[in-house]
Motif scaffolding. Structure first.
Motif, short mmCIF file in Angstrom:
data_model
loop_
_atom_site.label_atom_id
_atom_site.label_comp_id
_atom_site.label_asym_id
_atom_site.label_seq_id
_atom_site.Cartn_x
_atom_site.Cartn_y
_atom_site.Cartn_z
N LEU A 99 -7.23 -51.21 3.38
CA LEU A 99 -6.10 -51.64 4.20
C LEU A 99 -5.29 -52.73 3.50
O LEU A 99 -4.05 -52.71 3.51
CB LEU A 99 -6.60 -52.15 5.56
CG LEU A 99 -5.56 -52.16 6.69
CD1 LEU A 99 -5.25 -50.74 7.12
CD2 LEU A 99 -6.08 -52.96 7.89
N VAL A 100 -5.96 -53.69 2.89
CA VAL A 100 -5.26 -54.79 2.22
C VAL A 100 -4.57 -54.31 0.95
O VAL A 100 -3.39 -54.62 0.71
CB VAL A 100 -6.24 -55.94 1.90
CG1 VAL A 100 -5.54 -57.02 1.08
CG2 VAL A 100 -6.80 -56.53 3.18
N THR A 101 -5.27 -53.53 0.14
CA THR A 101 -4.67 -53.08 -1.13
C THR A 101 -3.54 -52.07 -0.88
O THR A 101 -2.64 -51.96 -1.71
CB THR A 101 -5.74 -52.46 -2.04
OG1 THR A 101 -6.45 -51.43 -1.33
CG2 THR A 101 -6.73 -53.52 -2.51
N ASN A 102 -3.59 -51.34 0.23
CA ASN A 102 -2.46 -50.48 0.56
C ASN A 102 -1.18 -51.31 0.64
O ASN A 102 -0.11 -50.87 0.19
CB ASN A 102 -2.67 -49.79 1.91
CG ASN A 102 -3.73 -48.72 1.87
OD1 ASN A 102 -4.13 -48.27 0.79
ND2 ASN A 102 -4.21 -48.33 3.04
N PHE A 103 -1.31 -52.50 1.23
CA PHE A 103 -0.16 -53.39 1.40
C PHE A 103 0.22 -54.07 0.08
O PHE A 103 1.38 -54.01 -0.34
CB PHE A 103 -0.51 -54.44 2.45
CG PHE A 103 0.56 -55.49 2.67
CD1 PHE A 103 1.88 -55.14 2.89
CD2 PHE A 103 0.22 -56.84 2.65
CE1 PHE A 103 2.85 -56.12 3.10
CE2 PHE A 103 1.18 -57.82 2.85
CZ PHE A 103 2.50 -57.45 3.07
N THR A 104 -0.74 -54.68 -0.59
CA THR A 104 -0.42 -55.47 -1.79
C THR A 104 0.00 -54.60 -2.97
O THR A 104 0.72 -55.07 -3.84
CB THR A 104 -1.62 -56.34 -2.20
OG1 THR A 104 -2.77 -55.49 -2.42
CG2 THR A 104 -1.95 -57.35 -1.12
N SER A 105 -0.44 -53.34 -2.99
CA SER A 105 -0.07 -52.47 -4.11
C SER A 105 1.10 -51.55 -3.78
O SER A 105 1.47 -50.70 -4.60
CB SER A 105 -1.27 -51.62 -4.53
OG SER A 105 -1.68 -50.76 -3.47
N ILE A 374 7.04 -55.09 8.56
CA ILE A 374 7.38 -53.66 8.54
C ILE A 374 6.70 -52.96 7.37
O ILE A 374 6.11 -51.88 7.52
CB ILE A 374 8.91 -53.47 8.46
CG1 ILE A 374 9.58 -53.95 9.75
CG2 ILE A 374 9.27 -52.00 8.22
CD1 ILE A 374 11.10 -53.94 9.70
N ILE A 375 6.77 -53.59 6.19
CA ILE A 375 6.20 -52.97 4.99
C ILE A 375 4.69 -52.83 5.11
O ILE A 375 4.11 -51.86 4.61
CB ILE A 375 6.57 -53.80 3.75
CG1 ILE A 375 8.03 -53.56 3.40
CG2 ILE A 375 5.70 -53.45 2.56
CD1 ILE A 375 8.36 -52.11 3.04
N PHE A 376 4.01 -53.77 5.78
CA PHE A 376 2.55 -53.66 5.93
C PHE A 376 2.19 -52.35 6.61
O PHE A 376 1.33 -51.60 6.16
CB PHE A 376 2.01 -54.85 6.74
CG PHE A 376 0.54 -54.73 7.05
CD1 PHE A 376 -0.41 -55.09 6.10
CD2 PHE A 376 0.11 -54.25 8.28
CE1 PHE A 376 -1.76 -54.97 6.37
CE2 PHE A 376 -1.25 -54.12 8.55
CZ PHE A 376 -2.19 -54.49 7.61
N PHE A 377 2.87 -52.06 7.74
CA PHE A 377 2.55 -50.84 8.48
C PHE A 377 3.12 -49.60 7.79
O PHE A 377 2.51 -48.53 7.85
CB PHE A 377 3.06 -50.96 9.92
CG PHE A 377 2.28 -51.95 10.73
CD1 PHE A 377 1.05 -51.61 11.26
CD2 PHE A 377 2.76 -53.23 10.95
CE1 PHE A 377 0.31 -52.52 12.01
CE2 PHE A 377 2.04 -54.15 11.69
CZ PHE A 377 0.81 -53.80 12.22
N GLN A 380 0.66 -48.52 5.18
CA GLN A 380 -0.50 -47.81 5.72
C GLN A 380 -0.13 -46.36 6.02
O GLN A 380 -0.90 -45.43 5.72
CB GLN A 380 -1.01 -48.51 7.00
CG GLN A 380 -1.24 -49.99 6.88
CD GLN A 380 -2.08 -50.38 5.68
OE1 GLN A 380 -3.01 -49.68 5.27
NE2 GLN A 380 -1.75 -51.53 5.09
N PHE A 381 1.04 -46.15 6.62
CA PHE A 381 1.47 -44.79 6.94
C PHE A 381 1.56 -43.93 5.67
O PHE A 381 1.05 -42.80 5.63
CB PHE A 381 2.81 -44.82 7.65
CG PHE A 381 3.52 -43.49 7.71
CD1 PHE A 381 3.01 -42.44 8.46
CD2 PHE A 381 4.68 -43.27 6.98
CE1 PHE A 381 3.65 -41.21 8.49
CE2 PHE A 381 5.33 -42.04 7.02
CZ PHE A 381 4.81 -41.01 7.78
N VAL A 382 2.19 -44.48 4.63
CA VAL A 382 2.34 -43.74 3.37
C VAL A 382 0.97 -43.43 2.76
O VAL A 382 0.72 -42.31 2.28
CB VAL A 382 3.22 -44.52 2.38
CG1 VAL A 382 3.22 -43.85 1.02
CG2 VAL A 382 4.65 -44.61 2.91
N ALA A 383 0.08 -44.42 2.77
CA ALA A 383 -1.26 -44.21 2.20
C ALA A 383 -2.03 -43.15 2.98
O ALA A 383 -2.64 -42.25 2.39
CB ALA A 383 -2.02 -45.53 2.19
#
Length: 536
Positions: A99-105, A374-377, A380-383
């Motif tokens: 979950l975290v790396t989805n956001f940071t990467s 917005i980008i955080f969620f 996740q959707f894209v991942a």
């Protein structure tokens, strides 16, 4: 809106204005748009829905033939793409651990944050506002409309500058020239928002969209890379097209329809001091010094990539296009605006020391709070879409359907652009819309043989041209508030009706230009950007 009369006055209420078909259509668009939740909530629901759908399709055993050649990266041994359930034990573990790396990467995140550091310094110094004022106020009456539309297009490089500075300034300029101020605001709005995807320079939206496109392209090709300059050539050429169309619509349709301006229609206090202040001597000197500094930055840029020994060429192949110069273009955006802000600020006194530079950077990043949420969620959707293989399955099925219908040629982009236009009426954010639709359309059109860079260029036409007629656009309410100061009777329908000719002609002419540029002239949409894509 007519105010109700106090009880007991005996005055009859005036009849409600007649609502024609167009007004009812606008009401429907507004109503549908208001049904959509906040973008953060929307992406949360999409991500959660993707988990549930993956569980359903995984349980049903949904699969399609993998069109990629044997041995391609990510291709299964049995040649099938199967739906993967994220409701399984492995899926839940993957969600929690990633979950975290989805956001940071997430590809757009770092690039946008880096670019905004430089833009923050430029905004702090005041150079962007001064440049826009100098461009518009220095124009003669005969060419002021051209300059306003062009300045609007160029202002997109610096985020919201055009919305908060140029549009109200254009109204003041037109008023000072004895012309209808709403015509000036309309021309500026058309350039800033209708021409959002045209620019001679690379702005913050370029790396953002490129990152989303890259993530979507990797559903088909896990090694595919999309640079921030992916649409530079087409966007630069489009600047001239948008400026010309914006000028023509303003001159021959919008301003004649508005007619002569009656100051009695304005708010009583709106016209007090309604004039844009000219540049001072120190501001002019600051802009001259800034120009010299930017020439120096440009010289360094060219020396790093043009000569065969350029340090930012690919160290192995010597290629200038697929090189650190373009893959790291966000660094040049940072240096470009940092140099602008520092040079101008030192001359006019708005940047005195390193603390002022840091304050500008901090303020710029501080304004991105909602964007980060917005980008955080969205990440996740894209991942989840990627892990579930539903994006690839949808792309293959969609491509097969288009092939069965015979819609595999360039004509497919007409439908794609129109779909983007319609979606944009409901979702005003370019990045939010593209994060939602790119995982579907990019792989689908790649399987038909078109490059992600070309697909992104077509998307940006549809995303831009209807910005100016949707109340869902984040600055629409602000622009309406400024317009009401000049004409108390202006409402949402008035604004949309005024901007609709721009939207129609931008869509038609820009789409035609897209086909001429790409398919008639065979020109690339950006440096090193292919037009076609071949699997394997």
């Amino acid at each position: 809106m007519t105010e109700p009369q106090p009880a007991g006055t005996g005055k009859a209420q005036p009849p409600a204005p007649k609502r024609n078909a167009f007004t009812r259509f606008l009401d429907t668009v507004e109503w549908l748009g208001n049904l959509l939740p906040h973008p953060v909530t929307l992406f949360f629901l999409l991500a959660a829905g993707m988990v549930l759908l993956s569980g359903l399709f995984g349980w049903l055993g949904v699969a399609v033939d993998d069109p990629r050649p044997v041995g391609a990266a990510g291709r299964a041994d049995d040649g099938m793409i199967r739906a993967v359930s994220l409701l399984s034990a492995d899926g839940v573990r993957r969600i929690f651990s990633s979950l975290v790396t989805n956001f940071t990467s997430f590809a757009p995140l770092g690039v946008v944050l880096t670019a905004m550091l430089g833009i923050g310094v430029a905004e702090k110094s005041g150079v962007l506002s001064a440049a826009v004022r100098g461009m518009v106020l220095g124009a003669s009456k005969n060419v002021v409309t051209v300059v306003i539309v062009f300045a609007g297009v160029m202002s997109n490089t610096a985020s919201e500058l055009g919305y908060v500075v140029l549009i109200p300034m254009a109204g003041a300029v037109y008023y000072s020239l004895g012309r209808h101020p709403l015509a000036g605001m309309a021309a500026a709005f058309a350039g800033v928002s209708g021409g959002y995807s045209a620019n001679l320079l690379i702005g913050t939206i370029d790396p953002l969209l490129a990152g989303i496109t890259e993530e979507a392209a990797r559903l088909i090709d896990p090694t595919y890379a999309v640079t921030a300059t992916a649409n530079w050539y087409f966007a630069a050429a489009s600047t001239l097209v948008v400026t010309a169309v914006g000028w023509a619509v303003s001159t021959y349709i919008v301003e004649p329809k508005l007619g002569a301006y009656n100051p009695d229609d304005a708010d009583p206090t709106a016209l007090d001091g309604a004039a844009a202040s000219p540049l001072t001597a120190i501001e002019k000197k600051g802009l001259k010094v800034t120009g010299l500094v930017l020439l120096g930055v440009l010289a360094v840029m060219l020396l790093s990539v043009v000569p065969s020994w350029g340090i930012l060429r690919d160290p192995v192949t010597g290629d200038a296009m697929r090189s650190p110069f373009f893959s790291g273009f966000a660094v040049w955006i940072l240096l470009f605006f940092l140099a602008m802000g520092w040079a101008y600020g030192k001359v006019v006194g708005t940047i005195k020391n390193d603390r002022d530079v840091i304050d500008g950077m901090a303020k710029s990043l501080g304004s991105l709070g909602l964007y980060l949420v917005i980008i955080f969620f969205a990440a996740q959707f894209v991942a989840f879409f990627n892990w579930s293989n539903l994006g690839s399955i949808t792309a293959v099925k969609g491509a097969q359907t288009l092939e069965a219908l015979g819609l595999t040629g360039p004509v497919v982009f007409i439908g794609f652009i129109l779909i983007c236009c319609m979606v944009n009426l409901m979702i005003g954010s370019a990045s939010a819309q593209w994060a939602m639709t790119a995982p579907i359309f990019v792989p689908m059109l790649m399987l038909l043989g078109y490059s992600p860079e070309l697909i992104q260029a077509a998307y940006r036409i549809g995303d831009s041209t209807t910005n100016i007629i949707t109340p869902m656009m984040s600055y629409f309410g602000l622009i309406l508030a400024w317009a009401v100061r000049y004409d108390k009777k202006v409402g949402i329908g008035t604004m949309i009706a005024m901007m609709l000719p721009y939207s129609i002609f931008f869509t038609i002419v820009w789409t035609i230009f897209f086909f001429v540029w790409v398919f008639a002239l065979g020109m690339p949409v950006g440096p090193g950007a292919p037009t076609f894509y071949s699997i394997g």
